[in-house]
Motif scaffolding. Structure first.
Motif, PDB file in Angstrom:
ATOM      1  N   TYR A   4       0.849  -1.185   0.000  1.00 38.64           N
ATOM      2  CA  TYR A   4       0.000   0.000   0.000  1.00 38.64           C
ATOM      3  C   TYR A   4       0.888   1.239   0.000  1.00 38.64           C
ATOM      4  CZ  TYR A   4      -4.190   2.694   0.984  1.00 38.64           C
ATOM      5  OH  TYR A   4      -5.245   3.558   0.884  1.00 38.64           O
ATOM      6  N   PHE A   5       2.005   1.139   0.767  1.00 42.08           N
ATOM      7  CA  PHE A   5       2.956   2.248   0.858  1.00 42.08           C
ATOM      8  C   PHE A   5       4.239   1.894   0.126  1.00 42.08           C
ATOM      9  CE2 PHE A   5       0.545   2.322   4.924  1.00 42.08           C
ATOM     10  CZ  PHE A   5      -0.189   3.468   4.672  1.00 42.08           C
ATOM     11  N   ASN A   6       5.051   2.918  -0.104  1.00 45.43           N
ATOM     12  CA  ASN A   6       6.304   2.713  -0.816  1.00 45.43           C
ATOM     13  C   ASN A   6       7.220   1.727  -0.083  1.00 45.43           C
ATOM     14  OD1 ASN A   6       8.197   3.315  -2.921  1.00 45.43           O
ATOM     15  ND2 ASN A   6       9.345   4.501  -1.423  1.00 45.43           N
ATOM     16  N   ALA A   7       7.276   1.822   1.242  1.00 38.83           N
ATOM     17  CA  ALA A   7       8.206   0.972   2.000  1.00 38.83           C
ATOM     18  C   ALA A   7       7.662  -0.441   2.195  1.00 38.83           C
ATOM     19  CB  ALA A   7       8.528   1.597   3.352  1.00 38.83           C
ATOM     20  N   ASN A   8       6.463  -0.719   1.663  1.00 35.48           N
ATOM     21  CA  ASN A   8       5.910  -2.062   1.685  1.00 35.48           C
ATOM     22  C   ASN A   8       5.808  -2.589   3.127  1.00 35.48           C
ATOM     23  OD1 ASN A   8       5.433  -4.921   0.920  1.00 35.48           O
ATOM     24  ND2 ASN A   8       5.930  -4.204  -1.111  1.00 35.48           N
ATOM     25  N   SER A   9       6.139  -3.835   3.374  1.00 34.04           N
ATOM     26  CA  SER A   9       5.969  -4.406   4.710  1.00 34.04           C
ATOM     27  C   SER A   9       7.048  -3.971   5.697  1.00 34.04           C
ATOM     28  CB  SER A   9       5.917  -5.930   4.645  1.00 34.04           C
ATOM     29  OG  SER A   9       4.631  -6.351   4.251  1.00 34.04           O
ATOM     30  N   ALA A  10       7.926  -3.041   5.302  1.00 35.40           N
ATOM     31  CA  ALA A  10       8.802  -2.407   6.287  1.00 35.40           C
ATOM     32  C   ALA A  10       8.060  -1.263   6.973  1.00 35.40           C
ATOM     33  CB  ALA A  10      10.067  -1.869   5.618  1.00 35.40           C
ATOM     34  N   HIS A  11       7.002  -0.746   6.328  1.00 31.24           N
ATOM     35  CA  HIS A  11       6.243   0.381   6.867  1.00 31.24           C
ATOM     36  C   HIS A  11       5.484  -0.069   8.114  1.00 31.24           C
ATOM     37  CE1 HIS A  11       3.640   3.846   7.112  1.00 31.24           C
ATOM     38  NE2 HIS A  11       4.208   4.397   6.055  1.00 31.24           N
ATOM     39  N   PRO A  12       5.598   0.700   9.209  1.00 29.92           N
ATOM     40  CA  PRO A  12       4.920   0.264  10.438  1.00 29.92           C
ATOM     41  C   PRO A  12       3.399   0.143  10.286  1.00 29.92           C
ATOM     42  CG  PRO A  12       6.479   2.019  10.906  1.00 29.92           C
ATOM     43  CD  PRO A  12       6.410   1.905   9.419  1.00 29.92           C
ATOM     44  N   TYR A  13       2.801   0.874   9.364  1.00 30.16           N
ATOM     45  CA  TYR A  13       1.358   0.732   9.136  1.00 30.16           C
ATOM     46  C   TYR A  13       1.020  -0.478   8.251  1.00 30.16           C
ATOM     47  CZ  TYR A  13      -0.231   5.169  11.226  1.00 30.16           C
ATOM     48  OH  TYR A  13      -0.567   6.192  12.085  1.00 30.16           O
ATOM     49  N   GLU A  14       2.017  -1.160   7.725  1.00 24.91           N
ATOM     50  CA  GLU A  14       1.753  -2.389   6.974  1.00 24.91           C
ATOM     51  C   GLU A  14       2.206  -3.623   7.743  1.00 24.91           C
ATOM     52  OE1 GLU A  14       2.369  -3.173   2.855  1.00 24.91           O
ATOM     53  OE2 GLU A  14       2.272  -1.071   2.298  1.00 24.91           O
ATOM     54  N   ASN A  15       3.106  -3.418   8.698  1.00 24.56           N
ATOM     55  CA  ASN A  15       3.684  -4.551   9.415  1.00 24.56           C
ATOM     56  C   ASN A  15       4.187  -4.055  10.763  1.00 24.56           C
ATOM     57  OD1 ASN A  15       4.742  -7.022  10.039  1.00 24.56           O
ATOM     58  ND2 ASN A  15       6.238  -7.080   8.390  1.00 24.56           N
ATOM     59  N   PRO A  16       3.243  -3.806  11.698  1.00 25.80           N
ATOM     60  CA  PRO A  16       3.601  -3.065  12.914  1.00 25.80           C
ATOM     61  C   PRO A  16       4.362  -3.856  13.973  1.00 25.80           C
ATOM     62  CG  PRO A  16       1.226  -3.485  12.834  1.00 25.80           C
ATOM     63  CD  PRO A  16       1.798  -4.042  11.565  1.00 25.80           C
ATOM     64  N   THR A  17       4.174  -5.174  14.051  1.00 19.67           N
ATOM     65  CA  THR A  17       4.756  -5.914  15.171  1.00 19.67           C
ATOM     66  C   THR A  17       5.465  -7.176  14.681  1.00 19.67           C
ATOM     67  OG1 THR A  17       2.822  -7.334  15.479  1.00 19.67           O
ATOM     68  CG2 THR A  17       2.807  -5.224  16.643  1.00 19.67           C
ATOM     69  N   PRO A  18       6.348  -7.736  15.521  1.00 20.12           N
ATOM     70  CA  PRO A  18       6.965  -9.020  15.157  1.00 20.12           C
ATOM     71  C   PRO A  18       5.925 -10.121  14.935  1.00 20.12           C
ATOM     72  CG  PRO A  18       8.222  -7.986  16.894  1.00 20.12           C
ATOM     73  CD  PRO A  18       6.994  -7.145  16.706  1.00 20.12           C
ATOM     74  N   LEU A  19       4.790 -10.047  15.625  1.00 21.07           N
ATOM     75  CA  LEU A  19       3.758 -11.072  15.411  1.00 21.07           C
ATOM     76  C   LEU A  19       3.091 -10.905  14.046  1.00 21.07           C
ATOM     77  CD1 LEU A  19       2.295 -13.499  16.579  1.00 21.07           C
ATOM     78  CD2 LEU A  19       0.587 -11.948  17.529  1.00 21.07           C
ATOM     79  N   SER A  20       2.782  -9.644  13.691  1.00 19.31           N
ATOM     80  CA  SER A  20       2.214  -9.437  12.347  1.00 19.31           C
ATOM     81  C   SER A  20       3.214  -9.897  11.296  1.00 19.31           C
ATOM     82  CB  SER A  20       1.830  -7.974  12.135  1.00 19.31           C
ATOM     83  OG  SER A  20       2.973  -7.147  12.034  1.00 19.31           O
ATOM     84  N   ASN A  21       4.499  -9.694  11.570  1.00 20.47           N
ATOM     85  CA  ASN A  21       5.539 -10.120  10.633  1.00 20.47           C
ATOM     86  C   ASN A  21       5.551 -11.634  10.462  1.00 20.47           C
ATOM     87  OD1 ASN A  21       7.961  -9.250   9.055  1.00 20.47           O
ATOM     88  ND2 ASN A  21       8.971 -10.671  10.447  1.00 20.47           N
ATOM     89  N   PHE A  22       5.437 -12.358  11.569  1.00 15.01           N
ATOM     90  CA  PHE A  22       5.445 -13.818  11.498  1.00 15.01           C
ATOM     91  C   PHE A  22       4.235 -14.326  10.721  1.00 15.01           C
ATOM     92  CE2 PHE A  22       4.687 -18.132  13.189  1.00 15.01           C
ATOM     93  CZ  PHE A  22       5.923 -18.695  12.925  1.00 15.01           C
ATOM     94  N   VAL A  23       3.078 -13.756  11.015  1.00 15.89           N
ATOM     95  CA  VAL A  23       1.860 -14.198  10.322  1.00 15.89           C
ATOM     96  C   VAL A  23       1.933 -13.822   8.837  1.00 15.89           C
ATOM     97  CG1 VAL A  23      -0.645 -13.985  10.248  1.00 15.89           C
ATOM     98  CG2 VAL A  23       0.524 -14.102  12.442  1.00 15.89           C
ATOM     99  N   GLU A  24       2.515 -12.668   8.537  1.00 12.85           N
ATOM    100  CA  GLU A  24       2.662 -12.298   7.121  1.00 12.85           C
ATOM    101  C   GLU A  24       3.566 -13.299   6.403  1.00 12.85           C
ATOM    102  OE1 GLU A  24       3.582  -8.156   6.328  1.00 12.85           O
ATOM    103  OE2 GLU A  24       1.858  -7.452   7.472  1.00 12.85           O
ATOM    104  N   MET A  25       4.659 -13.699   7.058  1.00 15.47           N
ATOM    105  CA  MET A  25       5.554 -14.690   6.445  1.00 15.47           C
ATOM    106  C   MET A  25       4.819 -16.012   6.231  1.00 15.47           C
ATOM    107  SD  MET A  25       9.347 -14.153   8.089  1.00 15.47           S
ATOM    108  CE  MET A  25       8.974 -14.516   9.789  1.00 15.47           C
ATOM    109  N   LEU A  26       4.052 -16.382   7.240  1.00 15.26           N
ATOM    110  CA  LEU A  26       3.318 -17.650   7.172  1.00 15.26           C
ATOM    111  C   LEU A  26       2.315 -17.634   6.025  1.00 15.26           C
ATOM    112  CD1 LEU A  26       3.493 -20.105   9.014  1.00 15.26           C
ATOM    113  CD2 LEU A  26       1.525 -19.235  10.256  1.00 15.26           C
ATOM    114  N   SER A  27       1.637 -16.503   5.881  1.00 18.13           N
ATOM    115  CA  SER A  27       0.566 -16.446   4.876  1.00 18.13           C
ATOM    116  C   SER A  27       1.124 -16.474   3.457  1.00 18.13           C
ATOM    117  CB  SER A  27      -0.294 -15.204   5.092  1.00 18.13           C
ATOM    118  OG  SER A  27       0.480 -14.036   4.945  1.00 18.13           O
ATOM    119  N   ILE A  28       2.403 -16.147   3.278  1.00 19.93           N
ATOM    120  CA  ILE A  28       2.978 -16.201   1.922  1.00 19.93           C
ATOM    121  C   ILE A  28       3.053 -17.657   1.450  1.00 19.93           C
ATOM    122  CG2 ILE A  28       4.993 -15.719   0.500  1.00 19.93           C
ATOM    123  CD1 ILE A  28       5.708 -13.432   2.299  1.00 19.93           C
ATOM    124  N   PHE A  29       3.550 -18.544   2.316  1.00 22.53           N
ATOM    125  CA  PHE A  29       3.729 -19.946   1.921  1.00 22.53           C
ATOM    126  C   PHE A  29       2.472 -20.793   2.146  1.00 22.53           C
ATOM    127  CE2 PHE A  29       8.660 -20.657   2.203  1.00 22.53           C
ATOM    128  CZ  PHE A  29       8.802 -19.970   1.012  1.00 22.53           C
TER     129      PHE A  29
END
Lengths: 188, 595
Positions: B267-292
């Motif tokens: 949604y933003f230029n910084a993609n999932s580095a942007h805190p509004y796209e990937n705010p916490t380590p847990l959101s990060n883990f679930v995002e990784m999981l949902s890719i595979f």
């Protein structure tokens, strides 16, 4: 052929309305009811006025405040309208110059500090809006702030410890301190 | 790799593998029109078919199926293009974003319709809320559904015999969208809002910052172009601000399907580095999981529909082994950090933090980078351009393997099945027998389709890179000097042709040259593979099934897994070693020479 085109167009339109209109609106509705604060941007207010978001970092250069990660956004650092990193490669002389400049600024602000410099304090974040620094980066700055504010360093270290978030369940992420929240606590 | 990174990787694999069987069975059920979801939505589904003039029980041959898929995706291109070109006139544009330029709109339209999600633009300053929702979010669903239905069609090719048809494209697309992608996305998006991702239709919010920010503002001339002095340096004036503008919008709903559908367009230029796209380590883990999540489950779907689940597990084991090695290598080199910064007195124990977020650090960033490039997702939570040479080598190589190690939703499985056919063909040549896979004889026609599907992307990558490095407008986009600059171009074409979408983002790619050339690479990298794969599906479905004999090579054991991995690596290596040697390998050697 004509049938195929009719099916393609009408199915495309209907699935677009479901996934592109109904789905985001439903998410917004549920999100606003369950998590109103987060859905609206995790805004921090002071005396009723918004001063920032706990998820979005701000630029700090005053010696009395903790400084955050260097930000590569243009034209000003921590520009919420232009997220992004420096994209400098590891061998790029511009990267080394930038890091040197940041080290010099840290040294100039606190010449007597001989600790090793934490990497996150002199490298630009990926988003340019990183709200956090490592606890080491906060502790590195404590002597400077103690001098500038004329308060005992133990008080600052206690404040840092109080604001340090650990790894979630010991596994996810890195220990970190929210710079804006830490500075607000320091000011008030 | 330290123990923390190992724990993270192992936990990731355990959680992922636990989802494979339930989700894989569920997908098999919905595409076969069985199970509770289809019963629950049956009425709504038939209403849709009536409105669209679709006869649900009428199946298609491969040619008609391919035509339907192409037509459906062309409509997607037109819609995304039109929404960008007209967004200024359309509603839900509180920031009054201007219409997007023709070449950028064209690139983005192709990019999102091909499941690539390469981004030449910066979302927060370019796209209206309506474009993000009705253009980009919709394509996140429909391009993902397209990949999955093509994989399902190929599975049917193996599962059926002496059949003329491979399914009904409209029914497959509808069921995958309604019963698979939509319900998971809705739950997932609400979870992400809970983690801190924004979801609203408010205008951007101005906040009064704690400190005043002083900065150099580039001066603009009367035509709005940045002014330059005699030496070509930009002219600036000092400025101050005490305001920070926070972007808003319906982000969580787009984020969920962006990851789940291996799309990757931020949604933003910084993609999932942007805190509004990937705010916490847990959101990060679930995002990784949902890719595979879906690529892994589809292996099980394949095994079950083909009548032998061991066949699906064999593919999944091959994928998992390559993934674990790649992740370990990437994290290792990023953890080492940049020796040149170490010399300046920086404490290197935290690793290479340039372009990384403090909340993620090395392990969560290195793992994310490996996952997003093995799957043709392309979302990033750290800037790959600033990775160490060998840390950046891994994402590049991952894409060069053809996005078949997990790969994109559907496209990963059909790509891997193409390699499986190639592997049994090579084995057949070695022992002088007619190769067969799952009881289907592999003959000249099948091998022609397999060869086209395997060779289209390397051709696009290498030709595109060669053209860009020779053209002035190609070289002009380079941001980093030396070998790294070449890597930026190589990465761009590798990412586009393999429909990944991540970037060495220093490259200034929002120019007519890159917008047009990369759009061509994305389109043919997608449909230059899909059409031969559907032809293969049609040919296989028409064949008789032959019984396995003592001379048949088993395709579920360790021997086949090793042969499959070997084939994928060999094809990748033969195509790309010279190009890789000129880019990250040279850079790595230079870093050590200067060290």
């Amino acid at each position: 052929m004509k049938n195929l085109l009719r099916s393609a167009v009408s199915l495309f339109v209907l699935l677009s309305l479901i996934t592109g209109i109904a789905y985001p609106i439903m998410t917004t509705g549920i999100g606003r009811v369950l998590f109103p604060h987060q859905a609206a941007g995790s805004i921090i207010s002071l005396n009723g006025k918004p001063v920032g978001s706990s998820l979005i970092g701000q630029n700090f250069t005053d010696p009395k405040h903790f400084w955050g990660r260097p930000s590569a956004t243009a034209p000003q650092p921590y520009n919420g309208m232009a997220s992004g990193g420096s994209n400098l490669g590891p061998l790029n002389p511009a990267l080394l110059d930038a890091v040197k400049g940041r080290i010099d600024a840290l040294k100039a602000s606190d010449p007597s500090n001989a600790r090793p410099i934490p990497a996150d304090l002199v490298t630009a974040s990926g988003s340019g809006l990183d709200p956090h620094i490592s606890p080491e980066a906060a502790e590195y700055q404590a002597p400077r702030i103690a001098k500038a504010r004329n308060i005992p360093i133990e008080k600052l270290n206690a404040l840092i410890a109080q604001h340090t978030e650990a790894r979630l369940w010991g596994i996810f992420g890195e220990p970190r301190v929210n710079v804006l929240e830490l500075n607000l606590a320091l000011d008030h | 790799m330290n123990s923390h990174a190992w724990v993270l990787l192992i936990l990731y694999l355990v959680v992922l593998l636990l989802t494979v069987k339930p989700l894989g069975s569920y997908i098999a059920n919905i595409v076969e029109g069985r199970g509770w979801a289809v019963r629950l939505g049956g009425r709504f589904e038939s209403l849709l078919y009536r409105l669209c003039g679709v006869k649900a029980d009428e199946e298609m041959g491969w040619l008609k199926y391919a035509f339907a898929v192409l037509l459906f995706n062309l409509l997607g291109v037109l819609a995304v293009y039109a929404l960008q070109r007209l967004q200024h006139l359309l509603p839900l544009n509180p920031q009054a974003m201007a219409n997007v330029s023709a070449d950028s709109s064209f690139n983005t339209a192709i990019s999102f319709a091909t499941n690539t999600n390469w981004q030449g633009y910066a979302g927060e300053s370019t796209m209206s809320y309506l474009t993000q929702m009705l253009g980009l979010t919709v394509q996140n669903f429909l391009s993902a559904a397209t990949g999955i239905v093509v994989a399902i069609a190929l599975i049917r090719g193996f599962a059926r015999h002496t059949a003329k048809t491979i399914g009904n494209a409209w029914v497959d697309l509808t069921r995958i969208t309604l019963y698979l992608l939509l319900p998971i996305s809705l739950v997932y998006a609400v979870f992400l809002v809970g983690q801190g991702i924004i979801q609203n239709f408010d205008g951007y919010k101005d906040v009064a910052t704690i400190e005043v920010t002083r900065y150099d503002n580039p001066k603009l001339d009367s035509s709005g172009q940045p002014m330059k002095d005699d030496k070509g340096n930009p002219v600036t004036e000092s400025a101050t601000t005490k305001t920070q503008t926070l972007p808003m919008g319906p982000v969580a709903s787009q984020e969920a399907i962006k990851m789940l559908g291996t799309n990757g367009g931020g949604y933003f230029n910084a993609n999932s580095a942007h805190p509004y796209e990937n705010p916490t380590p847990l959101s990060n883990f679930v995002e990784m999981l949902s890719i595979f999540l879906i690529p892994a489950a589809l292996c099980y779907t394949f095994g079950r529909m083909a009548g032998d689940t061991r066949q699906g597990w064999a593919l999944l084991i091959a994928m998992t082994l390559v993934f674990a090695v790649m992740a370990a290598v990437a994290i290792h080199f990023e953890q080492q950090g940049n020796p040149l910064l170490g010399k300046l007195g920086v404490d290197m124990s935290a690793g290479n933090m340039e372009g990384k977020e403090a909340r993620f650090g090395i392990a969560d960033s290195g793992l994310f980078a490996t996952i997003t490039t093995l799957a043709s997702c392309g979302a990033v939570n750290s800037m790959h351009d600033s990775f160490m040479p060998m840390g950046g080598f891994v994402p590049l190589l991952n894409m060069m393997l053809g996005e078949v190690i997990f790969g994109g939703v559907g496209s990963g499985l059909y790509g891997m099945l193409v390699f499986a056919v190639m592997a049994v063909f090579i084995a057949g040549l070695m022992i002088g027998r007619t190769p067969e896979y799952l009881g289907k004889k592999i003959e000249a026609y099948e091998m022609k389709m397999v060869s086209i599907a395997i060779l289209v992307t390397p051709l696009l990558v290498l030709a595109g890179t060669a053209i860009a490095t020779m053209a002035a407008s190609g070289v002009a986009g380079i941001a980093n000097p030396g070998a790294h600059g070449f890597s930026e171009i190589l990465y761009a074409f590798t990412s586009a042709a393999n429909n990944n979408g991540s970037a060495f983002a220093g490259l200034s790619a929002n120019t007519p040259f890159y917008n047009d050339t990369l759009a061509v690479a994305m389109w043919f990298g997608r449909f230059g593979v899909i059409v031969p794969v559907l032809a293969l599906a049609g040919a296989l479905a028409a064949k008789k099934r032959i019984a396995a004999t003592s001379g048949t090579m088993p395709t579920h054991g360790p021997l086949f897994i090793a042969l499959l991995i070997g084939t994928v690596l060999l094809v990748g290596a033969l195509n790309y070693v010279p190009a890789l040697a000129l880019g990250p390998v040279v850079e790595h050697l230079m870093l050590f020479a200067s060290h």
